[in-house]
Motif scaffolding. Structure first.
Motif, mmCIF file in Angstrom:
data_model
loop_
_atom_site.group_PDB
_atom_site.id
_atom_site.type_symbol
_atom_site.label_atom_id
_atom_site.label_comp_id
_atom_site.label_asym_id
_atom_site.label_seq_id
_atom_site.Cartn_x
_atom_site.Cartn_y
_atom_site.Cartn_z
ATOM 1 N N LEU A 31 49.709 32.954 40.518
ATOM 2 C CA LEU A 31 50.695 31.994 40.587
ATOM 3 C C LEU A 31 50.554 31.177 42.006
ATOM 4 O O LEU A 31 51.764 30.317 42.462
ATOM 5 N N GLY A 32 49.589 31.451 42.793
ATOM 6 C CA GLY A 32 49.222 30.509 43.964
ATOM 7 C C GLY A 32 50.037 31.242 45.178
ATOM 8 O O GLY A 32 49.987 30.528 46.342
ATOM 9 N N GLY A 33 50.580 32.189 45.086
ATOM 10 C CA GLY A 33 51.336 32.926 46.441
ATOM 11 C C GLY A 33 50.553 32.918 47.481
ATOM 12 O O GLY A 33 50.644 32.434 48.577
ATOM 13 N N ASN A 75 35.330 32.848 36.527
ATOM 14 C CA ASN A 75 35.463 34.164 36.335
ATOM 15 C C ASN A 75 34.861 34.616 37.774
ATOM 16 O O ASN A 75 34.047 33.714 38.391
ATOM 17 N N PHE A 76 35.093 35.786 38.156
ATOM 18 C CA PHE A 76 34.712 36.155 39.309
ATOM 19 C C PHE A 76 33.026 36.141 39.386
ATOM 20 O O PHE A 76 32.353 35.910 40.310
ATOM 21 N N SER A 77 32.313 36.475 38.344
ATOM 22 C CA SER A 77 30.919 36.740 38.019
ATOM 23 C C SER A 77 30.351 35.138 37.969
ATOM 24 O O SER A 77 29.242 35.083 37.968
ATOM 25 N N MET A 98 52.836 36.551 36.122
ATOM 26 C CA MET A 98 53.013 35.765 34.947
ATOM 27 C C MET A 98 52.348 36.395 33.867
ATOM 28 O O MET A 98 52.957 36.524 32.525
ATOM 29 N N GLN A 99 51.401 37.067 33.893
ATOM 30 C CA GLN A 99 50.656 37.585 32.680
ATOM 31 C C GLN A 99 51.525 38.888 32.310
ATOM 32 O O GLN A 99 51.891 39.216 31.347
ATOM 33 N N LEU A 100 52.135 39.648 33.437
ATOM 34 C CA LEU A 100 52.809 40.944 32.936
ATOM 35 C C LEU A 100 54.227 40.678 32.356
ATOM 36 O O LEU A 100 54.689 41.440 31.571
ATOM 37 N N ARG A 118 44.259 39.540 26.640
ATOM 38 C CA ARG A 118 42.986 39.003 27.395
ATOM 39 C C ARG A 118 43.531 38.066 28.546
ATOM 40 O O ARG A 118 44.452 37.261 28.396
ATOM 41 N N MET A 119 42.974 38.303 29.454
ATOM 42 C CA MET A 119 43.376 37.138 30.671
ATOM 43 C C MET A 119 43.022 35.660 30.604
ATOM 44 O O MET A 119 43.670 34.816 30.957
ATOM 45 N N ASN A 120 42.003 35.716 29.683
ATOM 46 C CA ASN A 120 41.656 34.371 29.155
ATOM 47 C C ASN A 120 41.726 34.041 27.650
ATOM 48 O O ASN A 120 40.794 34.770 27.205
HETATM 49 C C1 SAM Z 1 47.352 39.921 40.999
HETATM 50 S S1 SAM Z 1 47.161 38.329 40.222
HETATM 51 C C2 SAM Z 1 46.938 37.314 41.714
HETATM 52 C C3 SAM Z 1 48.263 37.012 42.186
HETATM 53 C C4 SAM Z 1 48.089 35.742 43.302
HETATM 54 N N1 SAM Z 1 47.625 36.285 44.340
HETATM 55 C C5 SAM Z 1 49.487 35.307 43.815
HETATM 56 O O1 SAM Z 1 49.958 35.304 44.866
HETATM 57 O O2 SAM Z 1 50.241 34.531 43.031
HETATM 58 C C6 SAM Z 1 45.357 38.437 39.740
HETATM 59 C C7 SAM Z 1 44.843 37.148 39.183
HETATM 60 O O3 SAM Z 1 43.422 37.215 38.957
HETATM 61 C C8 SAM Z 1 42.920 36.787 37.780
HETATM 62 N N2 SAM Z 1 41.533 37.453 37.444
HETATM 63 C C9 SAM Z 1 41.538 38.753 37.249
HETATM 64 N N3 SAM Z 1 40.074 38.910 36.928
HETATM 65 C C10 SAM Z 1 39.548 37.755 37.148
HETATM 66 C C11 SAM Z 1 38.097 37.386 36.949
HETATM 67 N N4 SAM Z 1 37.141 38.341 36.683
HETATM 68 N N5 SAM Z 1 37.846 36.188 37.134
HETATM 69 C C12 SAM Z 1 38.701 35.384 37.703
HETATM 70 N N6 SAM Z 1 40.077 35.610 37.699
HETATM 71 C C13 SAM Z 1 40.555 36.887 37.559
HETATM 72 C C14 SAM Z 1 44.265 37.102 36.814
HETATM 73 O O4 SAM Z 1 44.129 36.050 35.807
HETATM 74 C C15 SAM Z 1 45.105 36.740 37.611
HETATM 75 O O5 SAM Z 1 45.890 35.662 37.343
#
Ligand code: SAM
Length: 284
Positions: A31-33, A75-77, A98-100, A118-120
């Motif tokens: 959420l961009g925090g 993705n991270f990768s 948001m997901q939870l 699914r995250m995506n």
């Molecule tokens: C704990 S939340 C981040 C919250 C954020 N720091 C904030 O303050 O709003 C983790 C986020 O990482 C993303 N995420 C998890 N694994 C990921 C990956 N492999 N590649 C990209 N994004 C990923 C999830 O979709 C999620 O939105």
């Protein structure tokens, strides 16, 4: 609208933003925090790139109208494709609120919804498809390795027996099913099972390992890598990477001891209670 209190925000800024004119990467926009606070601490020459694999985060990224900010669904990768040398890279692992908090995403054992996880949402395999088709051994291995679940074999056997009669479709169905066989009083008995399935569906271990390696390659000299994890498996991956030969070869070295949230933060944001921050620095 979902709200979110970014975890260990002061510690993140203090350790990540060592040059206000630098270029930074937030790998977990959510959420961009954290992103918003990083931007607050950059000067006019600073730049922040943020990524998230969850396509639904794009709507929150659009709310940040700042020419120093750029968002991509990655993705991270895939971060090496950014092809930018960075002064700091940040990972805040796990699920966003948001997901939870959205039952339709199927991550929470406390809210009823489809078993998705699914995250995506464009990826193929949902938790429902997996749990109804995986072999008993696969289920047992996932629950054991990714959930550290002591009853992994027993649950896998019962899941496979039960799905012959009726398929698993909802989070409440799976959560009540685990509860029926559990005697755990401490925390919700489905905690480990849900986490294990989520990590499997989203290929989280491989994503982390590839993400950390790529991050080490993208950092400039003296660049900082900050990782916040929320449970022992995530933390072990971060710790083992920072101790590995590979990290040494990539000139990334852990800095100081892991940091935990303050008691005040835990009181005001209970979600932060299991957070551990690890910090590393690029030497050359
Ligand atoms: C704990 S939340 C981040 C919250 C954020 N720091 C904030 O303050 O709003 C983790 C986020 O990482 C993303 N995420 C998890 N694994 C990921 C990956 N492999 N590649 C990209 N994004 C990923 C999830 O979709 C999620 O939105």
């Amino acid at each position: 609208m979902f709200t979110h209190q970014p975890v260990m925000i002061n510690e993140t800024i203090k350790n990540l933003v060592h040059d206000p004119a630098g270029t930074y990467l937030d790998c977990t926009f959510g959420l961009g925090g954290h992103s918003k606070e990083i931007l607050e601490n950059l000067n006019d020459n600073g730049r922040l790139i943020a990524i998230d694999r969850d396509k639904e985060t794009a709507q929150y990224s659009k709310k940040i109208e700042d020419k120093r900010f750029h968002f991509k669904n990655l993705n991270f990768s895939e971060i090496e494709s950014l092809n930018t040398r960075l002064d700091g890279i940040f990972f805040d692992l796990g699920n966003s609120s948001m997901q939870l908090d959205d039952p339709d995403r199927g991550f929470s054992f406390q809210k009823d919804g489809p078993l998705d996880m699914r995250m995506n949402k464009e990826e193929e395999m949902t938790a429902e498809q997996w749990i109804n088709t995986a072999t008993e051994k696969e289920i047992s291995d996932v629950l054991f390795h990714l959930g550290e679940e002591r009853k992994s074999r027993f649950y896998a056997k019962k899941i496979v027996e039960s799905r012959k009669k009726s398929k698993f479709k909802t989070t409440a169905q799976l959560s009540l099913f685990i509860e029926k066989y559990s005697s755990s009083q401490k925390r919700h008995p489905a905690t480990n099972v849900f986490r294990a399935i989520r990590m499997h569906i989203n290929n989280e271990i491989e994503e982390m390992i590839n993400g950390f390696k790529s991050a080490a390659c993208l950092l400039k000299k003296n660049g900082k890598l900050i990782i916040i994890s929320f449970h022992s498996i995530e933390d072990r991956i971060a710790k083992n990477f920072l101790r590995s030969e590979e990290a040494k070869n990539l000139s990334i070295k852990k800095q100081g001891k892991p940091i935990k949230p303050t008691i005040n933060e835990i009181k005001s944001n209970p979600r932060s209670r299991s957070a551990i921050m690890r910090i590393a620095i690029k030497n050359v």
